[in-house]
Design a protein around this motif. Structure first.
Motif, PDB file in Angstrom:
ATOM      1  N   VAL A  41     -33.082  73.356  17.170  1.00  0.00           N
ATOM      2  CA  VAL A  41     -34.552  73.339  17.247  1.00  0.00           C
ATOM      3  C   VAL A  41     -35.155  73.946  15.986  1.00  0.00           C
ATOM      4  O   VAL A  41     -36.101  73.403  15.409  1.00  0.00           O
ATOM      5  CB  VAL A  41     -35.037  74.102  18.499  1.00  0.00           C
ATOM      6  N   LEU A  42     -34.590  75.073  15.557  1.00  0.00           N
ATOM      7  CA  LEU A  42     -35.105  75.748  14.359  1.00  0.00           C
ATOM      8  C   LEU A  42     -34.975  74.869  13.132  1.00  0.00           C
ATOM      9  O   LEU A  42     -35.931  74.725  12.351  1.00  0.00           O
ATOM     10  CB  LEU A  42     -34.353  77.063  14.137  1.00  0.00           C
ATOM     11  N   SER A  43     -33.802  74.237  12.949  1.00  0.00           N
ATOM     12  CA  SER A  43     -33.592  73.403  11.763  1.00  0.00           C
ATOM     13  C   SER A  43     -34.508  72.178  11.775  1.00  0.00           C
ATOM     14  O   SER A  43     -35.069  71.800  10.741  1.00  0.00           O
ATOM     15  CB  SER A  43     -32.126  72.958  11.674  1.00  0.00           C
ATOM     16  N   GLY A  44     -34.691  71.580  12.954  1.00  0.00           N
ATOM     17  CA  GLY A  44     -35.555  70.404  13.042  1.00  0.00           C
ATOM     18  C   GLY A  44     -37.018  70.726  12.798  1.00  0.00           C
ATOM     19  O   GLY A  44     -37.688  70.069  11.997  1.00  0.00           O
ATOM     20  N   CYS A  45     -37.522  71.750  13.481  1.00  0.00           N
ATOM     21  CA  CYS A  45     -38.932  72.136  13.324  1.00  0.00           C
ATOM     22  C   CYS A  45     -39.222  72.616  11.909  1.00  0.00           C
ATOM     23  O   CYS A  45     -40.210  72.204  11.289  1.00  0.00           O
ATOM     24  CB  CYS A  45     -39.292  73.238  14.322  1.00  0.00           C
ATOM     25  N   LEU A  46     -38.357  73.486  11.401  1.00  0.00           N
ATOM     26  CA  LEU A  46     -38.583  74.032  10.069  1.00  0.00           C
ATOM     27  C   LEU A  46     -38.464  72.955   9.003  1.00  0.00           C
ATOM     28  O   LEU A  46     -39.231  72.931   8.034  1.00  0.00           O
ATOM     29  CB  LEU A  46     -37.592  75.172   9.792  1.00  0.00           C
ATOM     30  N   GLY A  47     -37.516  72.032   9.183  1.00  0.00           N
ATOM     31  CA  GLY A  47     -37.370  70.935   8.229  1.00  0.00           C
ATOM     32  C   GLY A  47     -38.629  70.096   8.150  1.00  0.00           C
ATOM     33  O   GLY A  47     -39.099  69.735   7.059  1.00  0.00           O
ATOM     34  N   ALA A  48     -39.221  69.790   9.315  1.00  0.00           N
ATOM     35  CA  ALA A  48     -40.452  68.999   9.344  1.00  0.00           C
ATOM     36  C   ALA A  48     -41.598  69.734   8.663  1.00  0.00           C
ATOM     37  O   ALA A  48     -42.383  69.138   7.904  1.00  0.00           O
ATOM     38  CB  ALA A  48     -40.827  68.672  10.790  1.00  0.00           C
ATOM     39  N   LEU A  49     -41.708  71.028   8.916  1.00  0.00           N
ATOM     40  CA  LEU A  49     -42.804  71.812   8.345  1.00  0.00           C
ATOM     41  C   LEU A  49     -42.661  71.971   6.839  1.00  0.00           C
ATOM     42  O   LEU A  49     -43.655  71.966   6.108  1.00  0.00           O
ATOM     43  CB  LEU A  49     -42.868  73.176   9.037  1.00  0.00           C
ATOM     44  N   ILE A  50     -41.416  72.098   6.362  1.00  0.00           N
ATOM     45  CA  ILE A  50     -41.195  72.208   4.917  1.00  0.00           C
ATOM     46  C   ILE A  50     -41.562  70.894   4.230  1.00  0.00           C
ATOM     47  O   ILE A  50     -42.242  70.891   3.193  1.00  0.00           O
ATOM     48  CB  ILE A  50     -39.724  72.585   4.624  1.00  0.00           C
ATOM     49  N   VAL A  51     -41.119  69.774   4.811  1.00  0.00           N
ATOM     50  CA  VAL A  51     -41.463  68.456   4.254  1.00  0.00           C
ATOM     51  C   VAL A  51     -42.979  68.278   4.233  1.00  0.00           C
ATOM     52  O   VAL A  51     -43.559  67.825   3.231  1.00  0.00           O
ATOM     53  CB  VAL A  51     -40.792  67.332   5.060  1.00  0.00           C
ATOM     54  N   MET A  52     -43.645  68.637   5.328  1.00  0.00           N
ATOM     55  CA  MET A  52     -45.096  68.492   5.414  1.00  0.00           C
ATOM     56  C   MET A  52     -45.802  69.376   4.385  1.00  0.00           C
ATOM     57  O   MET A  52     -46.780  68.957   3.759  1.00  0.00           O
ATOM     58  CB  MET A  52     -45.573  68.852   6.819  1.00  0.00           C
ATOM     59  N   THR A  53     -45.313  70.598   4.198  1.00  0.00           N
ATOM     60  CA  THR A  53     -45.916  71.511   3.221  1.00  0.00           C
ATOM     61  C   THR A  53     -45.798  70.960   1.809  1.00  0.00           C
ATOM     62  O   THR A  53     -46.769  70.974   1.040  1.00  0.00           O
ATOM     63  CB  THR A  53     -45.239  72.900   3.296  1.00  0.00           C
ATOM     64  N   ILE A  54     -44.620  70.453   1.461  1.00  0.00           N
ATOM     65  CA  ILE A  54     -44.407  69.906   0.116  1.00  0.00           C
ATOM     66  C   ILE A  54     -45.267  68.670  -0.101  1.00  0.00           C
ATOM     67  O   ILE A  54     -45.920  68.527  -1.153  1.00  0.00           O
ATOM     68  CB  ILE A  54     -42.916  69.588  -0.105  1.00  0.00           C
ATOM     69  N   LEU A  55     -45.295  67.758   0.881  1.00  0.00           N
ATOM     70  CA  LEU A  55     -46.122  66.556   0.759  1.00  0.00           C
ATOM     71  C   LEU A  55     -47.601  66.916   0.592  1.00  0.00           C
ATOM     72  O   LEU A  55     -48.308  66.341  -0.250  1.00  0.00           O
ATOM     73  CB  LEU A  55     -45.952  65.673   1.990  1.00  0.00           C
ATOM     74  N   SER A  56     -48.076  67.872   1.376  1.00  0.00           N
ATOM     75  CA  SER A  56     -49.480  68.282   1.315  1.00  0.00           C
ATOM     76  C   SER A  56     -49.810  68.895  -0.038  1.00  0.00           C
ATOM     77  O   SER A  56     -50.870  68.619  -0.618  1.00  0.00           O
ATOM     78  CB  SER A  56     -49.779  69.289   2.432  1.00  0.00           C
ATOM     79  N   ALA A  57     -48.900  69.725  -0.555  1.00  0.00           N
ATOM     80  CA  ALA A  57     -49.128  70.353  -1.851  1.00  0.00           C
ATOM     81  C   ALA A  57     -49.149  69.321  -2.976  1.00  0.00           C
ATOM     82  O   ALA A  57     -49.949  69.421  -3.915  1.00  0.00           O
ATOM     83  CB  ALA A  57     -48.052  71.412  -2.121  1.00  0.00           C
ATOM     84  N   VAL A  58     -48.278  68.326  -2.871  1.00  0.00           N
ATOM     85  CA  VAL A  58     -48.257  67.261  -3.883  1.00  0.00           C
ATOM     86  C   VAL A  58     -49.577  66.484  -3.879  1.00  0.00           C
ATOM     87  O   VAL A  58     -50.143  66.181  -4.930  1.00  0.00           O
ATOM     88  CB  VAL A  58     -47.067  66.301  -3.644  1.00  0.00           C
ATOM     89  N   VAL A  59     -50.081  66.176  -2.671  1.00  0.00           N
ATOM     90  CA  VAL A  59     -51.363  65.475  -2.567  1.00  0.00           C
ATOM     91  C   VAL A  59     -52.478  66.330  -3.155  1.00  0.00           C
ATOM     92  O   VAL A  59     -53.340  65.831  -3.895  1.00  0.00           O
ATOM     93  CB  VAL A  59     -51.679  65.130  -1.092  1.00  0.00           C
ATOM     94  N   GLY A  60     -52.478  67.630  -2.851  1.00  0.00           N
ATOM     95  CA  GLY A  60     -53.487  68.528  -3.390  1.00  0.00           C
ATOM     96  C   GLY A  60     -53.401  68.647  -4.906  1.00  0.00           C
ATOM     97  O   GLY A  60     -54.426  68.681  -5.602  1.00  0.00           O
ATOM     98  N   TRP A  61     -52.176  68.686  -5.420  1.00  0.00           N
ATOM     99  CA  TRP A  61     -51.981  68.768  -6.879  1.00  0.00           C
ATOM    100  C   TRP A  61     -52.474  67.505  -7.566  1.00  0.00           C
ATOM    101  O   TRP A  61     -53.050  67.552  -8.659  1.00  0.00           O
ATOM    102  CB  TRP A  61     -50.496  68.985  -7.157  1.00  0.00           C
ATOM    103  N   ALA A  62     -52.284  66.346  -6.912  1.00  0.00           N
ATOM    104  CA  ALA A  62     -52.679  65.069  -7.511  1.00  0.00           C
ATOM    105  C   ALA A  62     -54.170  64.772  -7.339  1.00  0.00           C
ATOM    106  O   ALA A  62     -54.725  63.955  -8.081  1.00  0.00           O
ATOM    107  CB  ALA A  62     -51.864  63.929  -6.887  1.00  0.00           C
ATOM    108  N   ALA A  63     -54.816  65.434  -6.374  1.00  0.00           N
ATOM    109  CA  ALA A  63     -56.221  65.137  -6.071  1.00  0.00           C
ATOM    110  C   ALA A  63     -57.147  65.220  -7.284  1.00  0.00           C
ATOM    111  O   ALA A  63     -57.975  64.314  -7.493  1.00  0.00           O
ATOM    112  CB  ALA A  63     -56.718  66.049  -4.954  1.00  0.00           C
ATOM    113  N   PRO A  64     -57.044  66.266  -8.131  1.00  0.00           N
ATOM    114  CA  PRO A  64     -57.939  66.339  -9.295  1.00  0.00           C
ATOM    115  C   PRO A  64     -57.733  65.193 -10.293  1.00  0.00           C
ATOM    116  O   PRO A  64     -58.613  64.928 -11.116  1.00  0.00           O
ATOM    117  CB  PRO A  64     -57.573  67.690  -9.938  1.00  0.00           C
ATOM    118  N   ASN A  65     -56.591  64.523 -10.233  1.00  0.00           N
ATOM    119  CA  ASN A  65     -56.342  63.377 -11.112  1.00  0.00           C
ATOM    120  C   ASN A  65     -56.936  62.089 -10.544  1.00  0.00           C
ATOM    121  O   ASN A  65     -57.133  61.111 -11.276  1.00  0.00           O
ATOM    122  CB  ASN A  65     -54.833  63.187 -11.317  1.00  0.00           C
ATOM    123  N   LEU A  66     -57.185  62.095  -9.224  1.00  0.00           N
ATOM    124  CA  LEU A  66     -57.766  60.921  -8.583  1.00  0.00           C
ATOM    125  C   LEU A  66     -59.288  61.031  -8.504  1.00  0.00           C
ATOM    126  O   LEU A  66     -60.007  60.042  -8.629  1.00  0.00           O
ATOM    127  CB  LEU A  66     -57.183  60.755  -7.172  1.00  0.00           C
TER     128      LEU A  66
END
Length: 231
Positions: A41-66
């Protein structure tokens, strides 16, 4: 650069902890950990949250370029103030008071529907036969980990914590935001999995929502002040 990373890290850590404690995915992790091996449970939940955090940060980093940095800044300011006011509203109106009961009901229904199938899948101890009958991903990952990953990932998609992470990454150093977010997610998920339902029932959603609302408003005011200073 170092100060920028620390600032992004600190803000992201505080925001993540106050957003995730008492969140639906927090309750889901706590309930799943009562029924399945905690490590899966820990590996699955944490894995999803880490992926979501990285994806969100990438979108935020790219936003000023869009969009122009000016518009990105204004949108982020409105997000922080909006989330802050919404959290305060929820705190004083007990809007999310039944989150634990709702999540438990949904998982109970899902658990009953799949209990028969789950028992049959674990009867056979022959690894080769198991692998032949399993979907591709379950040959490499535990079915429980995949279930926890799926529930958490789609539970977080479009959630205020995801949008807030995007906004924070657009304003602060993305690396600091990712590191702070991952640490915050790890702390909250570990608390949910190890503490289980007993911890979840002791959390005051009102206090968490109130604290989160105040924090978001502080971020929004800081963003407003930086706008005024630039004029």
């Amino acid at each position: 650069m170092g100060l920028s990373v620390v600032q992004g890290f600190t803000k992201s850590l505080a925001m993540t902890v106050l957003s995730e404690i008492g969140d639906k995915t927090f309750f889901a992790a706590a309930i799943l950990a009562m029924r399945h091996p905690r490590r899966h449970v820990l590996s699955g939940c944490l894995g999803a949250l880490i992926v979501m955090t990285i994806l969100s940060a990438v979108v935020g980093w790219a936003a000023p370029n869009l969009l122009s940095r000016k518009w990105t800044h204004h949108i982020t300011t409105m997000l922080f103030l909006g989330f802050g006011l919404r959290s305060l509203w929820d705190a004083f109106n007990d809007v999310e008071a039944e989150d634990l009961a709702v999540v438990e009901k949904e998982l109970n229904a899902d658990f009953r529907c799949n209990s028969t199938e789950a028992k049959e899948s674990y009867k056979d101890d022959d690894d080769d036969l198991k692998k032949k009958g399993r979907p591709f991903l379950t040959q490499f990952f535990s079915p429980i980990s995949l279930k926890a990953f799926t529930i958490t990932f789609f539970g977080e998609w479009g959630d205020k914590s995801q949008l807030a992470t995007i906004g924070l990454a657009a304003e602060e150093n993305p690396l600091g935001v990712v590191l702070g977010g991952i640490l915050g997610q790890a702390l909250c998920t570990a608390a949910a999995v190890l503490g289980g339902k007993s911890l979840a029932t002791q959390i005051s959603e009102k206090i968490v929502a109130l604290s989160g609302g105040i924090l978001f408003i502080i971020f929004g005011i800081q963003s407003l002040l930086s706008t005024v200073e630039s004029l």
